[in-house]
Motif scaffolding. Structure first.
Motif, PDB file in Angstrom:
ATOM      1  N   UNK A 303       0.835  -1.200   0.000  1.00 31.79           N
ATOM      2  CA  UNK A 303       0.000   0.000   0.000  1.00 31.79           C
ATOM      3  C   UNK A 303       0.871   1.251   0.000  1.00 31.79           C
ATOM      4  N   UNK A 304       0.435   2.282  -0.776  1.00 36.50           N
ATOM      5  CA  UNK A 304       1.148   3.557  -0.859  1.00 36.50           C
ATOM      6  C   UNK A 304       0.138   4.696  -0.755  1.00 36.50           C
ATOM      7  N   UNK A 305       0.598   5.857  -0.261  1.00 40.51           N
ATOM      8  CA  UNK A 305      -0.237   7.057  -0.190  1.00 40.51           C
ATOM      9  C   UNK A 305       0.531   8.246  -0.763  1.00 40.51           C
ATOM     10  N   UNK A 306      -0.227   9.246  -1.207  1.00 35.98           N
ATOM     11  CA  UNK A 306       0.381  10.452  -1.765  1.00 35.98           C
ATOM     12  C   UNK A 306      -0.680  11.549  -1.812  1.00 35.98           C
ATOM     13  N   UNK A 307      -0.249  12.791  -1.979  1.00 33.76           N
ATOM     14  CA  UNK A 307      -1.151  13.931  -2.137  1.00 33.76           C
ATOM     15  C   UNK A 307      -0.671  14.777  -3.303  1.00 33.76           C
ATOM     16  N   UNK A 308      -1.631  15.278  -4.095  1.00 33.95           N
ATOM     17  CA  UNK A 308      -1.318  16.121  -5.244  1.00 33.95           C
ATOM     18  C   UNK A 308      -2.331  17.253  -5.338  1.00 33.95           C
ATOM     19  N   UNK A 309      -1.878  18.386  -5.874  1.00 30.50           N
ATOM     20  CA  UNK A 309      -2.797  19.484  -6.194  1.00 30.50           C
ATOM     21  C   UNK A 309      -3.445  19.183  -7.538  1.00 30.50           C
ATOM     22  N   UNK A 310      -4.762  19.320  -7.609  1.00 25.65           N
ATOM     23  CA  UNK A 310      -5.502  18.991  -8.816  1.00 25.65           C
ATOM     24  C   UNK A 310      -6.249  20.230  -9.292  1.00 25.65           C
ATOM     25  N   UNK A 311      -6.323  20.404 -10.618  1.00 24.53           N
ATOM     26  CA  UNK A 311      -7.022  21.538 -11.215  1.00 24.53           C
ATOM     27  C   UNK A 311      -7.674  21.069 -12.510  1.00 24.53           C
ATOM     28  N   UNK A 312      -8.843  21.623 -12.814  1.00 23.62           N
ATOM     29  CA  UNK A 312      -9.543  21.206 -14.019  1.00 23.62           C
ATOM     30  C   UNK A 312     -10.739  22.072 -14.317  1.00 23.62           C
ATOM     31  N   UNK A 313     -11.552  21.635 -15.282  1.00 23.79           N
ATOM     32  CA  UNK A 313     -12.735  22.375 -15.695  1.00 23.79           C
ATOM     33  C   UNK A 313     -13.796  21.410 -16.202  1.00 23.79           C
ATOM     34  N   UNK A 314     -15.040  21.896 -16.207  1.00 23.56           N
ATOM     35  CA  UNK A 314     -16.168  21.137 -16.750  1.00 23.56           C
ATOM     36  C   UNK A 314     -17.063  22.089 -17.525  1.00 23.56           C
ATOM     37  N   UNK A 315     -17.496  21.684 -18.717  1.00 25.30           N
ATOM     38  CA  UNK A 315     -18.381  22.497 -19.529  1.00 25.30           C
ATOM     39  C   UNK A 315     -19.495  21.631 -20.106  1.00 25.30           C
ATOM     40  N   UNK A 316     -20.652  22.264 -20.334  1.00 27.66           N
ATOM     41  CA  UNK A 316     -21.809  21.570 -20.896  1.00 27.66           C
ATOM     42  C   UNK A 316     -22.508  22.489 -21.890  1.00 27.66           C
ATOM     43  N   UNK A 317     -23.019  21.896 -22.949  1.00 21.01           N
ATOM     44  CA  UNK A 317     -23.878  22.576 -23.913  1.00 21.01           C
ATOM     45  C   UNK A 317     -25.096  21.686 -24.131  1.00 21.01           C
ATOM     46  N   UNK A 318     -26.291  22.205 -23.851  1.00 24.68           N
ATOM     47  CA  UNK A 318     -27.496  21.392 -23.891  1.00 24.68           C
ATOM     48  C   UNK A 318     -28.614  22.126 -24.616  1.00 24.68           C
ATOM     49  N   UNK A 319     -29.431  21.360 -25.307  1.00 22.74           N
ATOM     50  CA  UNK A 319     -30.670  21.852 -25.881  1.00 22.74           C
ATOM     51  C   UNK A 319     -31.844  21.285 -25.100  1.00 22.74           C
ATOM     52  N   UNK A 320     -32.793  22.158 -24.731  1.00 21.87           N
ATOM     53  CA  UNK A 320     -33.932  21.763 -23.902  1.00 21.87           C
ATOM     54  C   UNK A 320     -35.218  22.038 -24.675  1.00 21.87           C
ATOM     55  N   UNK A 321     -36.069  21.041 -24.795  1.00 20.54           N
ATOM     56  CA  UNK A 321     -37.369  21.189 -25.450  1.00 20.54           C
ATOM     57  C   UNK A 321     -38.464  21.202 -24.397  1.00 20.54           C
ATOM     58  N   UNK A 322     -39.296  22.246 -24.394  1.00 20.16           N
ATOM     59  CA  UNK A 322     -40.365  22.402 -23.398  1.00 20.16           C
ATOM     60  C   UNK A 322     -41.574  21.592 -23.852  1.00 20.16           C
ATOM     61  N   UNK A 323     -41.641  20.355 -23.381  1.00 21.14           N
ATOM     62  CA  UNK A 323     -42.742  19.480 -23.759  1.00 21.14           C
ATOM     63  C   UNK A 323     -44.040  19.910 -23.089  1.00 21.14           C
ATOM     64  N   UNK A 324     -43.947  20.359 -21.838  1.00 18.37           N
ATOM     65  CA  UNK A 324     -45.097  20.868 -21.090  1.00 18.37           C
ATOM     66  C   UNK A 324     -44.618  22.035 -20.241  1.00 18.37           C
ATOM     67  N   UNK A 325     -45.540  22.647 -19.506  1.00 16.82           N
ATOM     68  CA  UNK A 325     -45.192  23.845 -18.751  1.00 16.82           C
ATOM     69  C   UNK A 325     -44.107  23.580 -17.731  1.00 16.82           C
ATOM     70  N   UNK A 326     -44.166  22.442 -17.065  1.00 10.38           N
ATOM     71  CA  UNK A 326     -43.205  22.134 -16.007  1.00 10.38           C
ATOM     72  C   UNK A 326     -42.403  20.875 -16.303  1.00 10.38           C
ATOM     73  N   UNK A 327     -42.325  20.466 -17.568  1.00 16.47           N
ATOM     74  CA  UNK A 327     -41.577  19.248 -17.923  1.00 16.47           C
ATOM     75  C   UNK A 327     -40.858  19.497 -19.239  1.00 16.47           C
ATOM     76  N   UNK A 328     -39.524  19.265 -19.234  1.00 17.36           N
ATOM     77  CA  UNK A 328     -38.706  19.480 -20.421  1.00 17.36           C
ATOM     78  C   UNK A 328     -37.840  18.258 -20.701  1.00 17.36           C
ATOM     79  N   UNK A 329     -37.585  18.026 -21.970  1.00 18.35           N
ATOM     80  CA  UNK A 329     -36.631  17.012 -22.402  1.00 18.35           C
ATOM     81  C   UNK A 329     -35.335  17.715 -22.783  1.00 18.35           C
ATOM     82  N   UNK A 330     -34.183  17.071 -22.506  1.00 14.79           N
ATOM     83  CA  UNK A 330     -32.892  17.717 -22.713  1.00 14.79           C
ATOM     84  C   UNK A 330     -31.855  16.736 -23.227  1.00 14.79           C
TER      85      UNK A 330
END
Length: 374
Positions: A303-330
């Motif tokens: 068994x081994x242990x270690x620590x590292x500094x981590x950096x990153x990003x997350x991005x999303x692009x979505x299209x949403x269709x309003x099927x009903x007033x309070x319900x959408x498909x995406x």
């Protein structure tokens, strides 16, 4: 001369117009003077909800409780020390998101889990003798008695040897505070966010091997034994990070275009467990129908242990269709990129370096699901 007269007449007329405007306190400038505009940099000023109410109901951002579910088809880049480095292997997962929003902002929590990637080679390996106790001469017995079917899938006396090149699992939990700005002129809505994020990535490297060896049983008849070795390296990356980002949405009749971005960084608490297991079955003689005379099992762990500094990003692009007033498909595209700080191991049998503590992890993918508001 007529051209000069016309130009002089235009200059005098423009000067007279400017003088008249100045007398009334309304000076017109054809070009804006530098630093004379009001950019309104008050990022956390209260939202002017009057503008929201003036918009059509279809173009207003939802308020109240919301819940979203997405089915993820997510890819994972291969480790640096594996064959095909740079390739992407896909797997399936789920993401749930819930929160509360008002005209001024709100709170949002998200949980995702991906059981993968699961990319490996698999080799079918038949084992040695059937056990003699199961071969009693009864013609009604099957060719492979139940006691010998150690492999539940093949229903035979066999091993399924695994050689991995991209295996593991990924999970993520995050909690965010959001703000909602005043809508833009054409209906776009900008929502900055800050929050905390915990990501857990488990990397698994495995190499199996099988071999048969003849042996001399203390001067007696020659025997034989089979050995199965399972060489695994399991590396855990537990990343606790802070993040900042935004969400932007734009309405087009029954459609909404969503864009999200998060940048994150923090500490990665790493742990690696190397395990080499050897399972040896020895038989008294060569030939079918011989009983095993001895069974040995040996397991070596490190068994081994270690620590590292981590950096990153997350991005999303979505299209949403309003099927009903309070319900959408995406549905849409998402990308998670961790630029450094991920530990991915290697088995002892591979001969690769298992101590590359800071690697990049690229996770492109697609998602589709639904959203429910209030």
């Amino acid at each position: 001369m007529s051209v000069l007269k016309r130009a002089l007449r235009f200059v005098l007329l423009a000067a007279a117009t400017a003088s008249g405007g100045a007398a009334q306190g309304q000076i017109y400038h054809p070009f804006a003077e530098p630093l004379r505009f009001d950019p309104d940099y008050q990022l956390f000023a209260p939202v002017q909800t009057e503008d929201l109410r003036e918009m059509s109901a279809r173009h207003r951002a939802n308020v109240g409780w919301f819940l979203t579910y997405d089915r993820l088809h997510q890819g994972f880049s291969r480790p640096r020390n594996e064959t095909g480095f740079g390739s992407i292997d896909f797997s399936w997962g789920n993401r749930w998101e819930a929160g509360w929003q008002t005209d001024h902002g709100g709170w949002m929590a998200s949980v995702s889990r991906i059981q993968g990637p699961n990319a490996y080679f698999s080799t079918f390996q038949s084992r040695l003798n059937l056990f003699e106790d199961d071969d009693d001469g009864d013609p009604t017995n099957p060719l492979f008695p139940a006691g010998n079917r150690n492999d539940p899938q093949t229903q035979e006396r066999s091993y399924d040897l695994v050689n991995s090149f991209n295996m593991g699992s990924f999970s993520n939990v995050e909690f965010n505070k959001t703000w909602r700005f005043e809508p833009y002129r054409y209906g776009g809505i900008f929502e900055p966010l800050v929050g905390i994020r915990y990501s857990d990535f488990k990397d698994l490297a495995r190499d199996d091997d099988y071999f048969v060896t003849l042996t001399d049983l203390d001067g007696g008849p020659t025997g034989v034994f089979e050995t199965l070795t399972i060489d695994t390296n399991t590396t855990y990356n537990r990343m606790l990070m802070g993040q900042i980002g935004f969400r932007y949405r734009k309405f087009f009749d029954r459609w909404t275009m969503n864009t999200e971005f998060r940048g994150f960084g923090g500490q990665n608490f790493q742990n690696q467990l190397i395990e080499l297991a050897a399972y040896r079955t020895e038989y008294g003689a060569i030939g079918q129908g011989q009983d095993p005379t001895r069974f040995q099992q040996q397991i070596f762990r490190l068994s081994k242990t270690n620590e590292e500094f981590v950096v990153g990003m997350e991005s999303r692009i979505e299209g949403v269709f309003h099927l009903a007033k309070h319900f959408q498909l995406r549905g849409g595209f998402n990308l998670t990129y961790i630029g450094r700080g991920v530990w991915r191991g290697a088995t002892l049998a591979s001969g690769a370096n298992p101590d590359i503590h800071s690697q990049a992890l690229v996770m492109p993918g697609f998602n589709f699901g639904f959203e429910v508001n209030r």
